[in-house]
Design a protein around this motif. Structure first.
Motif, PDB file in Angstrom:
ATOM      1  N   SER A   1      45.552  74.198  57.744  1.00 29.42           N
ATOM      2  CA  SER A   1      46.487  73.207  58.285  1.00 29.42           C
ATOM      3  C   SER A   1      45.957  72.676  59.614  1.00 29.42           C
ATOM      4  O   SER A   1      45.193  73.344  60.318  1.00 29.42           O
ATOM      5  N   SER A   2      46.401  71.469  59.931  1.00 33.36           N
ATOM      6  CA  SER A   2      46.104  70.888  61.237  1.00 33.36           C
ATOM      7  C   SER A   2      47.339  71.067  62.121  1.00 33.36           C
ATOM      8  O   SER A   2      48.447  70.702  61.719  1.00 33.36           O
ATOM      9  N   LEU A   3      47.140  71.632  63.297  1.00 34.87           N
ATOM     10  CA  LEU A   3      48.255  71.909  64.200  1.00 34.87           C
ATOM     11  C   LEU A   3      48.082  71.098  65.481  1.00 34.87           C
ATOM     12  O   LEU A   3      47.008  71.103  66.085  1.00 34.87           O
TER      13      LEU A   3
ATOM     14  N   GLY B   1      41.724  82.682  63.871  1.00 32.72           N
ATOM     15  CA  GLY B   1      41.034  81.779  62.957  1.00 32.72           C
ATOM     16  C   GLY B   1      41.049  80.314  63.333  1.00 32.72           C
ATOM     17  O   GLY B   1      40.536  79.475  62.583  1.00 32.72           O
ATOM     18  N   ALA B   2      41.637  79.962  64.466  1.00 31.33           N
ATOM     19  CA  ALA B   2      41.672  78.554  64.870  1.00 31.33           C
ATOM     20  C   ALA B   2      40.256  78.048  65.128  1.00 31.33           C
ATOM     21  O   ALA B   2      39.426  78.745  65.720  1.00 31.33           O
TER      22      ALA B   2
ATOM     23  N   LEU C   1      44.744  69.726  69.485  1.00 29.68           N
ATOM     24  CA  LEU C   1      44.685  69.702  68.027  1.00 29.68           C
ATOM     25  C   LEU C   1      43.734  70.796  67.580  1.00 29.68           C
ATOM     26  O   LEU C   1      42.700  71.035  68.206  1.00 29.68           O
ATOM     27  N   MET C   2      44.067  71.447  66.489  1.00 22.76           N
ATOM     28  CA  MET C   2      43.186  72.491  65.959  1.00 22.76           C
ATOM     29  C   MET C   2      43.428  72.674  64.465  1.00 22.76           C
ATOM     30  O   MET C   2      44.496  72.342  63.944  1.00 22.76           O
ATOM     31  N   ASN C   3      42.422  73.170  63.790  1.00 19.25           N
ATOM     32  CA  ASN C   3      42.547  73.545  62.389  1.00 19.25           C
ATOM     33  C   ASN C   3      42.774  75.053  62.329  1.00 19.25           C
ATOM     34  O   ASN C   3      42.056  75.821  62.997  1.00 19.25           O
ATOM     35  N   VAL C   4      43.770  75.448  61.574  1.00 20.83           N
ATOM     36  CA  VAL C   4      44.126  76.873  61.542  1.00 20.83           C
ATOM     37  C   VAL C   4      44.362  77.328  60.104  1.00 20.83           C
ATOM     38  O   VAL C   4      44.787  76.535  59.251  1.00 20.83           O
ATOM     39  N   PRO C   5      44.096  78.613  59.806  1.00 24.57           N
ATOM     40  CA  PRO C   5      44.422  79.151  58.475  1.00 24.57           C
ATOM     41  C   PRO C   5      45.939  79.135  58.291  1.00 24.57           C
ATOM     42  O   PRO C   5      46.679  79.629  59.146  1.00 24.57           O
ATOM     43  N   THR C   6      46.390  78.574  57.201  1.00 24.31           N
ATOM     44  CA  THR C   6      47.835  78.452  56.968  1.00 24.31           C
ATOM     45  C   THR C   6      48.528  79.811  56.985  1.00 24.31           C
ATOM     46  O   THR C   6      49.651  79.933  57.468  1.00 24.31           O
TER      47      THR C   6
END
Length: 283
Positions: free
Chosen positions: A247-249, A269-270, A215-220
Protein backbone atom coordinates in the motif's frame (compact mmCIF):
# COMPACT_ATOMS: atom_id res chain seq x y z
CA UNK A 1 -8.05 49.47 3.20
CA UNK A 2 -6.61 47.94 6.37
CA UNK A 3 -3.52 49.67 7.80
CA UNK A 4 -1.00 47.57 9.71
CA UNK A 5 1.84 49.05 11.76
CA UNK A 6 5.11 47.13 11.63
CA UNK A 7 8.49 47.68 13.26
CA UNK A 8 10.86 49.58 10.98
CA UNK A 9 13.84 47.26 11.38
CA UNK A 10 15.22 44.37 13.38
CA UNK A 11 14.39 40.69 13.78
CA UNK A 12 10.69 41.31 14.39
CA UNK A 13 10.51 43.39 11.20
CA UNK A 14 12.17 40.65 9.15
CA UNK A 15 9.97 37.86 10.50
CA UNK A 16 6.81 39.92 10.06
CA UNK A 17 7.66 40.79 6.47
CA UNK A 18 8.39 37.14 5.78
CA UNK A 19 5.00 36.10 7.21
CA UNK A 20 3.20 38.68 5.07
CA UNK A 21 5.05 37.51 1.97
CA UNK A 22 4.25 33.85 2.66
CA UNK A 23 0.62 34.89 3.19
CA UNK A 24 0.56 36.16 -0.40
CA UNK A 25 0.80 39.88 0.44
CA UNK A 26 2.92 41.65 -2.19
CA UNK A 27 4.52 44.95 -1.18
CA UNK A 28 6.69 47.46 -2.98
CA UNK A 29 10.05 47.37 -1.24
CA UNK A 30 11.37 50.83 -0.40
CA UNK A 31 13.62 52.08 2.40
CA UNK A 32 12.43 55.65 1.91
CA UNK A 33 8.67 55.19 2.27
CA UNK A 34 6.97 54.92 5.65
CA UNK A 35 3.61 53.84 4.18
CA UNK A 36 3.50 51.15 1.49
CA UNK A 37 0.29 49.72 -0.05
CA UNK A 38 0.00 46.11 -1.13
CA UNK A 39 -0.29 45.42 -4.85
CA UNK A 40 -2.74 42.55 -4.47
CA UNK A 41 -4.53 42.85 -1.12
CA UNK A 42 -6.47 45.72 0.54
CA UNK A 43 -3.77 46.43 3.11
CA UNK A 44 -1.10 49.07 3.60
CA UNK A 45 1.95 48.82 5.84
CA UNK A 46 3.01 51.66 8.12
CA UNK A 47 6.59 51.40 9.39
CA UNK A 48 7.13 52.71 12.93
CA UNK A 49 9.42 52.36 15.93
CA UNK A 50 8.34 49.36 17.97
CA UNK A 51 7.46 51.44 21.04
CA UNK A 52 5.22 53.71 18.93
CA UNK A 53 3.05 50.90 17.59
CA UNK A 54 0.71 50.38 20.60
CA UNK A 55 -0.09 54.11 20.74
CA UNK A 56 -0.68 54.30 16.98
CA UNK A 57 -3.12 51.40 17.09
CA UNK A 58 -4.92 52.76 20.14
CA UNK A 59 -5.32 56.17 18.44
CA UNK A 60 -6.55 54.64 15.17
CA UNK A 61 -3.55 55.84 13.15
CA UNK A 62 -3.14 52.14 12.33
CA UNK A 63 -5.94 49.57 12.47
CA UNK A 64 -3.71 46.72 13.58
CA UNK A 65 -0.08 46.28 14.52
CA UNK A 66 2.48 43.55 15.04
CA UNK A 67 4.62 44.24 18.07
CA UNK A 68 6.56 42.48 20.80
CA UNK A 69 4.40 41.49 23.75
CA UNK A 70 6.88 43.32 25.96
CA UNK A 71 6.06 46.65 24.28
CA UNK A 72 2.34 45.95 24.54
CA UNK A 73 2.69 45.25 28.27
CA UNK A 74 4.90 48.28 28.87
CA UNK A 75 2.72 50.85 27.07
CA UNK A 76 -0.59 49.63 28.56
CA UNK A 77 -2.66 51.07 25.70
CA UNK A 78 -6.36 50.32 25.21
CA UNK A 79 -6.07 47.83 22.33
CA UNK A 80 -7.09 44.21 21.91
CA UNK A 81 -4.77 41.26 21.29
CA UNK A 82 -5.92 39.51 18.12
CA UNK A 83 -3.34 36.77 17.71
CA UNK A 84 -0.17 35.40 19.24
CA UNK A 85 2.28 34.87 16.40
CA UNK A 86 4.87 32.55 17.95
CA UNK A 87 8.03 34.22 16.63
CA UNK A 88 10.55 36.77 17.95
CA UNK A 89 10.44 35.05 21.34
CA UNK A 90 12.39 36.48 24.25
CA UNK A 91 11.96 37.17 27.95
CA UNK A 92 12.22 40.15 30.28
CA UNK A 93 14.56 39.40 33.14
CA UNK A 94 16.43 40.90 36.03
CA UNK A 95 20.19 40.43 35.93
CA UNK A 96 22.97 41.30 38.36
CA UNK A 97 26.80 41.01 38.42
CA UNK A 98 27.65 37.32 38.38
CA UNK A 99 29.84 37.42 41.50
CA UNK A 100 26.92 38.47 43.74
CA UNK A 101 25.29 35.80 45.90
CA UNK A 102 21.59 36.27 45.09
CA UNK A 103 19.02 34.34 47.10
CA UNK A 104 15.72 36.20 46.63
CA UNK A 105 14.11 39.43 45.45
CA UNK A 106 14.79 40.86 48.91
CA UNK A 107 18.31 41.62 47.65
CA UNK A 108 16.81 44.23 45.31
CA UNK A 109 15.55 46.42 48.17
CA UNK A 110 17.26 49.80 48.04
CA UNK A 111 19.13 48.95 44.84
CA UNK A 112 19.27 50.93 41.59
CA UNK A 113 17.89 49.02 38.59
CA UNK A 114 18.47 50.25 35.03
CA UNK A 115 15.80 49.45 32.44
CA UNK A 116 13.90 50.54 29.36
CA UNK A 117 10.73 48.93 30.76
CA UNK A 118 9.91 50.84 33.96
CA UNK A 119 6.17 50.00 34.00
CA UNK A 120 6.64 46.24 33.83
CA UNK A 121 9.47 46.39 36.35
CA UNK A 122 7.49 48.57 38.74
CA UNK A 123 4.53 46.18 38.64
CA UNK A 124 6.86 43.26 39.39
CA UNK A 125 8.60 45.00 42.28
CA UNK A 126 5.25 45.94 43.82
CA UNK A 127 4.09 42.32 43.58
CA UNK A 128 7.20 41.28 45.53
CA UNK A 129 6.94 44.17 48.03
CA UNK A 130 10.36 45.43 46.93
CA UNK A 131 11.35 49.09 46.99
CA UNK A 132 14.09 49.95 44.50
CA UNK A 133 15.18 52.96 42.48
CA UNK A 134 14.27 52.50 38.82
CA UNK A 135 16.70 54.29 36.49
CA UNK A 136 15.22 54.60 32.98
CA UNK A 137 17.68 54.46 30.09
CA UNK A 138 17.39 53.48 26.43
CA UNK A 139 19.89 51.25 24.71
CA UNK A 140 22.91 49.41 26.14
CA UNK A 141 21.17 48.74 29.45
CA UNK A 142 23.51 45.82 30.10
CA UNK A 143 26.57 48.06 30.63
CA UNK A 144 24.96 49.99 33.51
CA UNK A 145 26.33 47.83 36.38
CA UNK A 146 29.81 47.78 34.87
CA UNK A 147 30.10 51.56 34.78
CA UNK A 148 28.56 52.06 38.21
CA UNK A 149 25.25 53.41 36.94
CA UNK A 150 23.12 50.68 38.50
CA UNK A 151 23.27 47.63 40.74
CA UNK A 152 21.09 45.52 38.44
CA UNK A 153 19.35 45.65 35.08
CA UNK A 154 15.93 44.66 33.78
CA UNK A 155 16.01 43.99 30.06
CA UNK A 156 15.18 41.70 27.15
CA UNK A 157 17.07 38.41 27.08
CA UNK A 158 17.17 36.10 24.07
CA UNK A 159 20.20 33.83 24.09
CA UNK A 160 21.81 35.33 27.19
CA UNK A 161 25.13 35.91 25.44
CA UNK A 162 25.00 39.68 26.02
CA UNK A 163 24.67 39.09 29.75
CA UNK A 164 27.67 36.77 29.74
CA UNK A 165 29.73 39.32 27.79
CA UNK A 166 28.96 41.94 30.44
CA UNK A 167 29.62 39.57 33.38
CA UNK A 168 25.97 39.45 34.42
CA UNK A 169 23.69 36.60 35.41
CA UNK A 170 19.94 36.24 35.07
CA UNK A 171 18.22 35.96 38.47
CA UNK A 172 14.51 36.57 37.82
CA UNK A 173 12.44 35.95 34.69
CA UNK A 174 9.56 38.41 34.92
CA UNK A 175 7.72 37.69 31.68
CA UNK A 176 7.93 35.74 28.44
CA UNK A 177 7.38 37.67 25.24
CA UNK A 178 6.67 36.95 21.58
CA UNK A 179 5.27 38.81 18.60
CA UNK A 180 1.56 39.53 18.88
CA UNK A 181 -1.01 41.20 16.65
CA UNK A 182 -2.97 43.99 18.28
CA UNK A 183 -6.00 45.85 16.91
CA UNK A 184 -7.92 49.04 17.50
CA UNK A 185 -11.07 48.29 19.51
CA UNK A 186 -13.25 50.33 17.14
CA UNK A 187 -12.24 48.67 13.89
CA UNK A 188 -15.03 48.84 11.28
CA UNK A 189 -16.88 45.78 9.98
CA UNK A 190 -15.32 46.29 6.55
CA UNK A 191 -11.81 46.31 7.98
CA UNK A 192 -12.63 43.38 10.26
CA UNK A 193 -13.53 41.33 7.17
CA UNK A 194 -10.11 42.13 5.65
CA UNK A 195 -8.43 41.27 8.95
CA UNK A 196 -10.24 37.93 9.10
CA UNK A 197 -8.92 37.04 5.62
CA UNK A 198 -5.41 38.06 6.64
CA UNK A 199 -5.61 35.93 9.79
CA UNK A 200 -6.88 32.99 7.74
CA UNK A 201 -3.85 33.23 5.46
CA UNK A 202 -1.38 33.61 8.33
CA UNK A 203 -2.89 30.61 10.09
CA UNK A 204 -2.43 28.47 6.97
CA UNK A 205 1.23 29.47 6.78
CA UNK A 206 1.95 28.90 10.46
CA UNK A 207 0.20 25.54 10.67
CA UNK A 208 2.47 24.31 7.89
CA UNK A 209 5.66 25.41 9.67
CA UNK A 210 7.81 22.49 10.71
CA UNK A 211 5.53 19.99 8.97
CA UNK A 212 6.43 17.56 6.20
CA UNK A 213 4.30 15.56 3.81
CA UNK A 214 5.60 11.98 3.86
CA UNK A 215 4.78 9.27 1.30
CA UNK A 216 5.96 5.68 1.59
CA UNK A 217 5.25 2.20 0.31
CA UNK A 218 4.48 -0.25 3.08
CA UNK A 219 3.54 -3.95 3.39
CA UNK A 220 -0.23 -4.05 3.82
CA UNK A 221 0.07 -6.65 6.57
CA UNK A 222 2.06 -4.17 8.71
CA UNK A 223 -0.27 -1.19 8.24
CA UNK A 224 -1.74 -1.25 11.74
CA UNK A 225 1.70 -1.28 13.38
CA UNK A 226 2.98 1.50 11.11
CA UNK A 227 -0.06 3.70 11.74
CA UNK A 228 0.42 3.19 15.47
CA UNK A 229 3.87 4.82 15.44
CA UNK A 230 3.03 7.66 13.04
CA UNK A 231 2.42 10.97 14.87
CA UNK A 232 0.25 12.33 12.08
CA UNK A 233 -2.25 15.18 12.34
CA UNK A 234 -5.14 12.85 11.49
CA UNK A 235 -5.63 9.38 10.10
CA UNK A 236 -3.17 8.82 7.21
CA UNK A 237 -4.28 8.35 3.62
CA UNK A 238 -3.84 4.75 2.41
CA UNK A 239 -4.11 3.55 -1.18
CA UNK A 240 -3.50 0.04 -2.55
CA UNK A 241 -0.60 -0.40 -4.99
CA UNK A 242 -0.63 -2.49 -8.15
CA UNK A 243 1.79 -4.84 -6.44
CA UNK A 244 -0.22 -7.22 -4.31
CA UNK A 245 0.32 -6.96 -0.58
CA UNK A 246 1.59 -3.39 -0.73
CA UNK A 247 0.00 0.00 0.00
CA UNK A 248 0.95 3.63 -0.44
CA UNK A 249 0.70 5.62 2.79
CA UNK A 250 0.55 9.44 2.92
CA UNK A 251 0.79 11.40 6.17
CA UNK A 252 1.72 14.83 7.55
CA UNK A 253 4.15 14.79 10.47
CA UNK A 254 6.29 17.27 12.38
CA UNK A 255 9.77 17.35 10.87
CA UNK A 256 11.43 17.17 14.29
CA UNK A 257 9.83 13.75 14.86
CA UNK A 258 10.78 12.24 11.51
CA UNK A 259 14.24 10.96 12.40
CA UNK A 260 12.93 9.46 15.64
CA UNK A 261 10.57 7.13 13.77
CA UNK A 262 12.33 6.47 10.45
CA UNK A 263 14.16 3.43 11.85
CA UNK A 264 10.92 1.93 13.13
CA UNK A 265 9.24 2.47 9.75
CA UNK A 266 12.06 0.76 7.87
CA UNK A 267 12.04 -2.12 10.36
CA UNK A 268 8.36 -2.66 9.52
CA UNK A 269 9.13 -2.80 5.81
CA UNK A 270 8.50 0.79 4.71
CA UNK A 271 10.44 1.73 1.58
CA UNK A 272 10.59 4.43 -1.13
CA UNK A 273 10.02 7.02 1.59
CA UNK A 274 9.54 10.50 0.12
CA UNK A 275 9.59 13.63 2.30
CA UNK A 276 8.23 16.89 0.88
CA UNK A 277 7.90 20.42 2.31
CA UNK A 278 4.50 22.01 2.94
CA UNK A 279 3.97 25.69 2.15
CA UNK A 280 0.39 26.12 3.33
CA UNK A 281 -2.09 23.98 5.26
CA UNK A 282 -5.83 24.63 5.57
CA UNK A 283 -7.56 22.76 8.38
Amino acid sequence: MLRIAIQTKGRLHEETMSLLSESGIKLEQSKRLLLIPSRNFPIEVLFLRDDDIPQSVADGVADIGIVGENEYAEKKKDVKVVKRLGFSKCRLSLAIPKEIDYKSTAWLNGKVIATSYPEILNDFLKSKDVKADIHVITGSVEIAPGIGLADAIFDIVSSGSTLVTNHLKEVEVVMQSEAIMIANKNITDEKQAILNELLFRMEAVQIAEGKKYVLMNVPTENLDEIIEILPGMKSPTIMPLAKEGWSSLHVVIAEKLFWDIIGKLKALGAESILVMPIEKMIL
